[in-house]
Enzyme design. Structure first.
Site, PDB file in Angstrom:
ATOM      1  N   GLN A  84       0.812  -1.274  -0.060  1.00 10.23           N
ATOM      2  CA  GLN A  84       0.126   0.124   0.005  1.00 10.23           C
ATOM      3  C   GLN A  84       0.761   1.454  -0.068  1.00 10.23           C
ATOM      4  O   GLN A  84       0.514   2.304   0.324  1.00 10.23           O
ATOM      5  CB  GLN A  84      -0.784   0.050   1.252  1.00 10.23           C
ATOM      6  CG  GLN A  84      -2.069  -0.867   1.119  1.00 10.23           C
ATOM      7  CD  GLN A  84      -3.015  -0.620  -0.098  1.00 10.23           C
ATOM      8  OE1 GLN A  84      -2.926   0.382  -0.557  1.00 10.23           O
ATOM      9  NE2 GLN A  84      -3.856  -1.623  -0.489  1.00 10.23           N
ATOM     10  N   SER A  85       2.089   1.124  -0.343  1.00 12.90           N
ATOM     11  CA  SER A  85       3.029   2.349  -0.510  1.00 12.90           C
ATOM     12  C   SER A  85       2.409   3.407  -1.118  1.00 12.90           C
ATOM     13  O   SER A  85       2.041   3.426  -2.445  1.00 12.90           O
ATOM     14  CB  SER A  85       4.138   1.791  -1.262  1.00 12.90           C
ATOM     15  OG  SER A  85       5.186   3.024  -1.460  1.00 12.90           O
TER      16      SER A  85
END
Ligand code: PLP
Length: 352
Positions: A84-85
């Site tokens: 989920q960067s």
């Protein structure tokens, strides 16, 4: 101060820059929370950097990183991060704007269902980024995971080279001296706004992860010599030499800007007290901070970075570490797409 800000802006003009975001981002007072907390609380809205609805701190870094990448004639950018960067998603966004091919090598933070494509992973799909996800290994030491992730990236870079592409590798978080230039200049932008509003912050609080954002802010602070204490609230268990790493990023950025100011590890103030139980894991204090900001001011924080950072600020005020009447800036670094991630990341934000 005004002269020093202008000098920095002139020096920054010599560096390559891709215009991606909308700057300056707003700085405004939070009236209701100021009254409740007994401080003068302002918010710096880097959740509104653009480029699209899902902005955040990485856009400031990417303006300089991408400027350099375009100047060097690359056609592909490969970068790293968690599944989920925000950095990975925003790099894909910036690549699309500039006509480059985005390649993302991502690590899952828990066992995942490959059909469950949400939040930044969904945005990466919409952007058509080339996404590679490592296998999840429970209890794997972080250093080992990073080695595997880099090996995956390097192998893909070799293939891309054989395909005739010119691929640039960006570190996770865009953590490099050139990236931190974006936050040295962001700090100068903040101080120009403070001058116009006739305020002088005593404290600037921000979430900190790879350290490039905080390092840049501290660089701006040292170059300008204002009175604020810049405090980073950790999003994860950081390395023991984290302060030195962040100081190195700071000093690299200051050197690129031709400034003589330099930081030591002692200039980097990080509070590691608010990330528990872990990175991308929700907490009661984070959830309460998200609710407070939403219910008192109508603004959204995220569960991974800004919710916990704001929880840290609130605790500093409640403990009296921030004196009543102080002027405090909370730097909103974005990341709000995580509100739509899996429940393992969001926690019970939708309940009560
Ligand atoms: C929303 C948000 N805030 C803060 C940070 C921390 O920034 P840095 O990695 O530069 O320390 C990140 C990094 O990913 C982020 O996505």
């Amino acid at each position: 101060m005004k002269d020093r800000i202008e000098q920095m802006q002139t020096k920054a003009q010599a560096l390559p820059r891709a215009r991606l975001g909308f700057f300056p981002t707003p700085l405004h007072r939070l009236d209701r929370l100021s009254e409740q907390l007994g401080v003068n609380l302002y918010i710096k809205r880097d959740d509104l950097t653009g480029m699209n609805l899902f902005g955040g701190n990485k856009i400031r870094k990417l303006e300089y990183l991408m400027g350099d990448i375009v100047r060097q004639g690359y056609d592909t950018v490969l970068t790293y991060g968690a599944v989920q960067s925000n950095h990975a998603m925003q790099t894909a966004t910036a690549c699309r704007r500039l006509g480059l091919h985005p390649v993302l090598c991502l690590n899952p933070c828990s066992e995942r269902d490959a059909r469950n494509v949400r939040a930044n992973l969904l945005l990466n799909r919409i952007l058509g980024a080339e996404v590679h996800v490592l296998d999840y290994v429970p209890d794997e030491p972080e250093a080992q995971m990073k080695r595997r992730r880099q090996a995956l990236g390097r192998a893909r870079m070799d293939e891309l080279a054989r395909e005739g592409r010119r691929c640039c590798e960006l570190p996770s978080g865009g953590a490099s001296a050139m990236g931190s230039v974006g936050y040295v200049m962001g700090y100068a932008e903040l101080m120009a706004q403070c001058l116009a509003l006739r305020i002088a912050p005593d404290y600037v609080f921000s979430a900190t992860g790879t350290g490039g954002t905080l390092g840049g802010m501290v660089g701006g602070h040292l170059a300008l010599g204002d009175r604020a204490r810049v405090i980073g609230i950790a999003d994860s268990p950081l390395d023991d030499d984290y302060e030195q790493q962040s100081a190195d990023l700071c000093n690299g950025a200051l050197a690129l800007l031709g400034s003589d100011a330099r930081a030591t590890a002692a200039d980097i103030h990080v509070d590691r007290g608010y990330y528990a139980p872990g990175y991308e894991q929700p907490s009661d204090i984070g959830t309460r901070a998200i609710h407070l900001m939403a219910r008192q001011e109508g603004l959204m924080l995220d569960p991974v970075y800004t919710g916990k950072a704001f929880a840290g600020l609130l605790d500093w005020v409640r403990q009296g570490k921030v004196k009543p009447g102080s002027t405090v800036v909370f730097w909103h670094t974005g990341g709000v797409s995580a509100l739509f991630a899996d429940r393992e990341i969001t926690g019970p934000i939708g309940e009560a």
